[in-house]
Design an enzyme around this catalytic site. Sequence first.
Site, PDB file in Angstrom:
ATOM      1  N   SER A   1       0.764  -1.182   0.036  1.00  4.58           N
ATOM      2  CA  SER A   1       0.068  -0.014   0.045  1.00  4.58           C
ATOM      3  C   SER A   1       0.953   1.211   0.069  1.00  4.58           C
ATOM      4  O   SER A   1       1.981   1.366   0.527  1.00  4.58           O
ATOM      5  CB  SER A   1      -0.866   0.044   1.301  1.00  4.58           C
TER       6      SER A   1
ATOM      7  N   TYR B   1      -2.194  -1.074  10.368  1.00  9.26           N
ATOM      8  CA  TYR B   1      -2.354  -1.494   9.015  1.00  9.26           C
ATOM      9  C   TYR B   1      -1.066  -0.920   8.143  1.00  9.26           C
ATOM     10  O   TYR B   1      -0.546  -1.790   7.493  1.00  9.26           O
ATOM     11  CB  TYR B   1      -3.629  -1.038   8.191  1.00  9.26           C
TER      12      TYR B   1
END
Length: 286
Positions: A178, A191
């Site tokens: 990401s 995350y």
Amino acid sequence: MPDERPERLPPQQQDHQPGSEDEMFPAPLYQPRFPGSGRLRDKVAIISGGDSGIGRACSVLFAREGARVAIIYLEEDSDAEATAERVEAEGSEAVLLRGDIGSKSFCEDAVTETLARFGRIDVLVNNAAEQHPQEDLTGISPEQLEQTFRTNVFGYFYLTQAVLPHLEAGASIVNTTSVTAYRGSPELIDYSSTRGAIVAFTRSLSQALAERQIRVNAVAPGPIWTPLIPASFDAGKVGEFGTSQPLGRPGQPNEVAPCHLFLASDDSSYMTGQVLHPNGGEIVGG
């Protein structure tokens, strides 16, 4: 399906993860935009989180390029079945594997079932993930921290460990990380930490497998319209999702999957340990 990419999304929210693509409006764009050219002809790919979002776009695109696809998903049966139908509509075959990649035994069983069905494995796409926003670090419970790492890191390790003995020279592993691995996210500290771990995992594993001629690369998407978004954020934030990117809008899954295809195919035969960045124009280091 109209190939429209909205600049703003209607406010909406789902009450559980991983979220359902059936409940999203507008539906994410997953359909490949161009004819196939056989870049994965006779290959077999395992895709975790392959039922929806980026995983669905990869499943259908890989099928168009000639691959048979094993689709791993957690519990969204209707999404998984719809994806399998679309794989078959491309003239390919799909097998659905329901379970939690945070379980080492499930990952081993998924690989065994894929081999029993298709006889080989050539491509692994580690893609499944979860995220749980918290406004403050102290709000991240031990249970949330462990669960996020179990899915986003342990799951990648377990599935790769299970697949690795069956990969031959020329095989490819593609990890979804990401943009948050590079620029962080104050509401997604756990995350983002897992996504940073996957960048390091990609780089380290690529070096470990280079002698075997197995390539390992990654894709670091920016804000992409997937079920994880309405399942993670409140309706107001969903309505603003992606609008701060230089291109002014969220991305669609079929704008990310071609990166996975490139890294899975021989088009990227001289690339390993690298990360592609389909993120709407955000400049990140690395």
